[in-house]
Design a protein around this motif. Structure first.
Motif, PDB file in Angstrom:
ATOM      1  N   TYR A   1     -11.319  -8.244   0.780  1.00  0.00           N
ATOM      2  CA  TYR A   1     -12.028  -6.984   0.600  1.00  0.00           C
ATOM      3  C   TYR A   1     -11.606  -5.928   1.616  1.00  0.00           C
ATOM      4  O   TYR A   1     -11.837  -4.741   1.412  1.00  0.00           O
ATOM      5  N   TYR A   2     -10.966  -6.349   2.697  1.00  0.00           N
ATOM      6  CA  TYR A   2     -10.607  -5.431   3.763  1.00  0.00           C
ATOM      7  C   TYR A   2      -9.119  -5.101   3.791  1.00  0.00           C
ATOM      8  O   TYR A   2      -8.603  -4.620   4.800  1.00  0.00           O
ATOM      9  N   GLY A   3      -8.404  -5.349   2.694  1.00  0.00           N
ATOM     10  CA  GLY A   3      -7.027  -4.918   2.575  1.00  0.00           C
ATOM     11  C   GLY A   3      -5.994  -5.849   3.158  1.00  0.00           C
ATOM     12  O   GLY A   3      -4.846  -5.460   3.343  1.00  0.00           O
ATOM     13  N   ARG A   4      -6.369  -7.093   3.431  1.00  0.00           N
ATOM     14  CA  ARG A   4      -5.419  -8.061   3.974  1.00  0.00           C
ATOM     15  C   ARG A   4      -5.083  -9.123   2.930  1.00  0.00           C
ATOM     16  O   ARG A   4      -5.899  -9.436   2.062  1.00  0.00           O
ATOM     17  N   VAL A   5      -3.888  -9.690   3.060  1.00  0.00           N
ATOM     18  CA  VAL A   5      -3.474 -10.840   2.261  1.00  0.00           C
ATOM     19  C   VAL A   5      -3.110 -11.962   3.215  1.00  0.00           C
ATOM     20  O   VAL A   5      -2.258 -11.782   4.090  1.00  0.00           O
ATOM     21  N   ARG A   6      -3.779 -13.091   3.090  1.00  0.00           N
ATOM     22  CA  ARG A   6      -3.470 -14.252   3.921  1.00  0.00           C
ATOM     23  C   ARG A   6      -2.718 -15.279   3.084  1.00  0.00           C
ATOM     24  O   ARG A   6      -2.970 -15.435   1.895  1.00  0.00           O
ATOM     25  N   VAL A   7      -1.793 -15.987   3.739  1.00  0.00           N
ATOM     26  CA  VAL A   7      -0.978 -16.997   3.070  1.00  0.00           C
ATOM     27  C   VAL A   7      -1.213 -18.334   3.753  1.00  0.00           C
ATOM     28  O   VAL A   7      -1.134 -18.427   4.990  1.00  0.00           O
TER      29      VAL A   7
ATOM     30  N   PHE B   1      -3.956  -0.885   1.398  1.00  0.00           N
ATOM     31  CA  PHE B   1      -5.103  -0.736   0.511  1.00  0.00           C
ATOM     32  C   PHE B   1      -6.422  -0.916   1.265  1.00  0.00           C
ATOM     33  O   PHE B   1      -6.495  -1.646   2.256  1.00  0.00           O
ATOM     34  N   LYS B   2      -7.442  -0.270   0.735  1.00  0.00           N
ATOM     35  CA  LYS B   2      -8.789  -0.463   1.271  1.00  0.00           C
ATOM     36  C   LYS B   2      -9.271  -1.871   0.984  1.00  0.00           C
ATOM     37  O   LYS B   2      -9.909  -2.520   1.825  1.00  0.00           O
ATOM     38  N   SER B   3      -8.965  -2.365  -0.216  1.00  0.00           N
ATOM     39  CA  SER B   3      -9.244  -3.752  -0.572  1.00  0.00           C
ATOM     40  C   SER B   3      -8.170  -4.211  -1.548  1.00  0.00           C
ATOM     41  O   SER B   3      -7.638  -3.417  -2.329  1.00  0.00           O
ATOM     42  N   VAL B   4      -7.826  -5.494  -1.483  1.00  0.00           N
ATOM     43  CA  VAL B   4      -6.792  -6.061  -2.351  1.00  0.00           C
ATOM     44  C   VAL B   4      -7.477  -6.712  -3.545  1.00  0.00           C
ATOM     45  O   VAL B   4      -8.196  -7.707  -3.397  1.00  0.00           O
TER      46      VAL B   4
ATOM     47  N   ASN C   1      -7.624  -0.995  -4.240  1.00  0.00           N
ATOM     48  CA  ASN C   1      -8.199   0.329  -4.046  1.00  0.00           C
ATOM     49  C   ASN C   1      -7.502   1.033  -2.895  1.00  0.00           C
ATOM     50  O   ASN C   1      -7.249   0.440  -1.847  1.00  0.00           O
ATOM     51  N   MET C   2      -7.234   2.319  -3.070  1.00  0.00           N
ATOM     52  CA  MET C   2      -6.526   3.077  -2.052  1.00  0.00           C
ATOM     53  C   MET C   2      -7.480   3.527  -0.950  1.00  0.00           C
ATOM     54  O   MET C   2      -8.664   3.761  -1.179  1.00  0.00           O
TER      55      MET C   2
ATOM     56  N   ILE D   1       5.377   1.358  -5.041  1.00  0.00           N
ATOM     57  CA  ILE D   1       5.670   2.037  -6.303  1.00  0.00           C
ATOM     58  C   ILE D   1       4.462   2.869  -6.712  1.00  0.00           C
ATOM     59  O   ILE D   1       3.364   2.331  -6.904  1.00  0.00           O
ATOM     60  N   GLU D   2       4.642   4.170  -6.817  1.00  0.00           N
ATOM     61  CA  GLU D   2       3.555   5.063  -7.185  1.00  0.00           C
ATOM     62  C   GLU D   2       3.190   4.886  -8.660  1.00  0.00           C
ATOM     63  O   GLU D   2       4.069   4.816  -9.527  1.00  0.00           O
ATOM     64  N   LEU D   3       1.880   4.826  -8.932  1.00  0.00           N
ATOM     65  CA  LEU D   3       1.386   4.650 -10.292  1.00  0.00           C
ATOM     66  C   LEU D   3       0.888   5.939 -10.933  1.00  0.00           C
ATOM     67  O   LEU D   3       0.892   6.079 -12.147  1.00  0.00           O
ATOM     68  N   GLY D   4       0.403   6.869 -10.111  1.00  0.00           N
ATOM     69  CA  GLY D   4      -0.205   8.062 -10.666  1.00  0.00           C
ATOM     70  C   GLY D   4      -1.525   7.785 -11.356  1.00  0.00           C
ATOM     71  O   GLY D   4      -1.896   8.447 -12.323  1.00  0.00           O
ATOM     72  N   SER D   5      -2.256   6.809 -10.846  1.00  0.00           N
ATOM     73  CA  SER D   5      -3.482   6.349 -11.500  1.00  0.00           C
ATOM     74  C   SER D   5      -4.748   6.742 -10.762  1.00  0.00           C
ATOM     75  O   SER D   5      -5.844   6.402 -11.191  1.00  0.00           O
ATOM     76  N   GLY D   6      -4.626   7.420  -9.628  1.00  0.00           N
ATOM     77  CA  GLY D   6      -5.812   7.756  -8.854  1.00  0.00           C
ATOM     78  C   GLY D   6      -6.138   6.680  -7.842  1.00  0.00           C
ATOM     79  O   GLY D   6      -5.470   5.643  -7.760  1.00  0.00           O
ATOM     80  N   PRO D   7      -7.183   6.883  -7.047  1.00  0.00           N
ATOM     81  CA  PRO D   7      -7.481   5.992  -5.919  1.00  0.00           C
ATOM     82  C   PRO D   7      -7.871   4.576  -6.311  1.00  0.00           C
ATOM     83  O   PRO D   7      -7.839   3.684  -5.478  1.00  0.00           O
ATOM     84  N   SER D   8      -8.263   4.360  -7.574  1.00  0.00           N
ATOM     85  CA  SER D   8      -8.620   2.996  -7.981  1.00  0.00           C
ATOM     86  C   SER D   8      -7.401   2.093  -8.040  1.00  0.00           C
ATOM     87  O   SER D   8      -7.514   0.872  -7.971  1.00  0.00           O
ATOM     88  N   GLY D   9      -6.195   2.689  -8.171  1.00  0.00           N
ATOM     89  CA  GLY D   9      -4.976   1.903  -8.175  1.00  0.00           C
ATOM     90  C   GLY D   9      -4.949   0.881  -9.298  1.00  0.00           C
ATOM     91  O   GLY D   9      -5.474   1.095 -10.387  1.00  0.00           O
ATOM     92  N   ALA D  10      -4.294  -0.265  -9.036  1.00  0.00           N
ATOM     93  CA  ALA D  10      -4.177  -1.328 -10.028  1.00  0.00           C
ATOM     94  C   ALA D  10      -5.396  -2.242  -9.958  1.00  0.00           C
ATOM     95  O   ALA D  10      -5.714  -2.782  -8.903  1.00  0.00           O
TER      96      ALA D  10
END
Length: 280
Positions: A55-61, A78-81, A98-99, A124-133
C-alpha cells in the motif's frame, strides 16, 4: 491437534507433522516492517521467487527456496502498488499503481529483476490519470494490457515503451483482465459488465451482462469457461462461444474480489473475510 502461533518451526519439523497427518497448513509468514502493512498484489517470479506490492509503494521480493528470505525491496514511484505482471522473458516485472501526483498522466514501471539489486529500466506513460493501471495482463505477443480508471484498457508495447492501442467501451474503471485460449481478451469493469475483445482489430466482440455489482475479478477455468466475480456476491460462469451465462454461484460468500482457477476444475474466490472453494 497441536495449535500454535508464531512458533518458528523449521521446514523439516512442519514436513514431519504433515507426514504424520497433523495439521500444519502454514510454512511461514512473509513480510518486513509493521504487521499492518497491506499487500495489494502478488506475482510469482522465475527462480522460486515471490514479489509483493504494498500500500505504500514498495515491492518486496522473497526467495521461497530459502525459507521466504527477503532478497530485494523496490522503491517505486507509486503511492501504492496495485498490480504486478511478470513479462514473458522471465527477467522483467511490470508494476502499476496509484500515482503520487494527482496531475500525473499515469504510468507503468518495468523493473529488471535479473539485476542485483533490481533496477527500474523504464517508465511507460499511459495517459490514464492518477489512478494509473488498476489491472495488468500479459498478451501472447509479449505486450501488456493495462486496465485503467477512466474505463479504457490500453495496449502497451514494452519494447517500444509506448501505448499502441486503446480498448474503449466500458463506462467505468477496468479492474480485471484475463486472456482466453484463442487470444481473445476479457475485461471486467465497475460498470457491472464483462467485455470480450478481438485483439487484432482492437474491437469489442460482445458485452456480457447480468451482474448487479462491480465486476472485480476474472478467471479462465480448465474447460474453457470464463468465471467473473462481482461485488454482488456472486460468481458467474460463462460460455464464451455462445456469450451466455451457464450458472451463477452464490452462497456463503461476500464481495468476490479475486478468483483463482485450479487445474482440477475447481475455483477459489476471495473477498473481505473469507475464501470459498467451488466445485464448478
Amino acid at each position: 491437534m497441536l495449535q500454535s502461533s508464531v512458533a518458528g518451526l523449521s521446514h523439516a519439523v512442519v514436513a514431519g507433522c504433515r507426514a504424520r497427518g497433523c495439521a500444519a497448513p502454514a510454512a511461514g509468514v512473509l513480510g518486513v516492517g509493521p504487521a499492518d502493512i497491506p499487500y495489494e498484489s502478488l506475482a510469482a517470479l522465475e527462480g522460486g521467487r515471490l514479489a509483493g506490492g504494498d500500500y505504500y509503494g514498495r515491492v518486496r521480493v522473497w526467495d521461497m527456496a530459502r525459507g521466504g528470505e527477503q532478497t530485494a525491496e523496490l522503491e517505486t514511484g507509486f503511492k501504492s502498488v496495485r498490480v504486478l505482471a511478470p513479462l514473458p522473458d522471465g527477467r522483467h516485472l511490470a508494476v502499476g499503481g496509484n500515482m503520487n501526483n494527482r496531475s500525473s498522466s499515469g504510468s507503468i514501471e518495468v523493473w529488471d529483476m535479473g539485476a542485483a539489486p533490481p533496477v527500474c529500466s523504464r517508465a511507460i506513460e499511459l495517459g490514464s490519470g492518477p489512478s494509473g493501471a488498476i489491472a495488468l495482463v500479459t498478451l501472447y505477443n509479449g505486450c501488456l494490457v493495462a486496465g485503467c480508471g477512466d474505463g479504457v484498457a490500453r495496449i502497451v508495447d514494452v519494447d517500444a515503451g509506448a501505448v499502441t492501442g486503446l480498448l474503449e467501451g466500458h463506462t467505468d474503471l477496468v479492474g480485471s483482465l484475463t486472456t482466453l485460449p484463442d487470444g481473445t481478451l476479457a475485461s471486467g469493469s465497475d460498470d457491472k459488465t464483462v467485455r470480450l475483445w478481438d485483439m487484432h482489430a482492437h474491437a469489442c466482440l460482445a458485452t456480457l451482462t447480468g451482474h448487479t455489482g462491480m465486476v472485480a475479478s476474472l478467471a479462465m477455468l480448465a474447460d474453457g469457461r470464463l468465471a467473473s466475480g462481482s461485488w454482488d456476491k456472486t460468481v458467474r460462469l460463462w460460455d464464451v462461444g455462445t456469450r451466455t451465462c451457464l450458472s451463477v454461484l452464490a452462497g456463503p460468500t461476500d464481495s468476490v474480489k479475486v478468483l483463482l482457477a485450479l487445474p482440477d476444475g475447481r475455483l477459489v474466490s476471495g473477498g473481505n473475510d473469507r475464501i470459498c472453494l467451488w466445485d464448478t
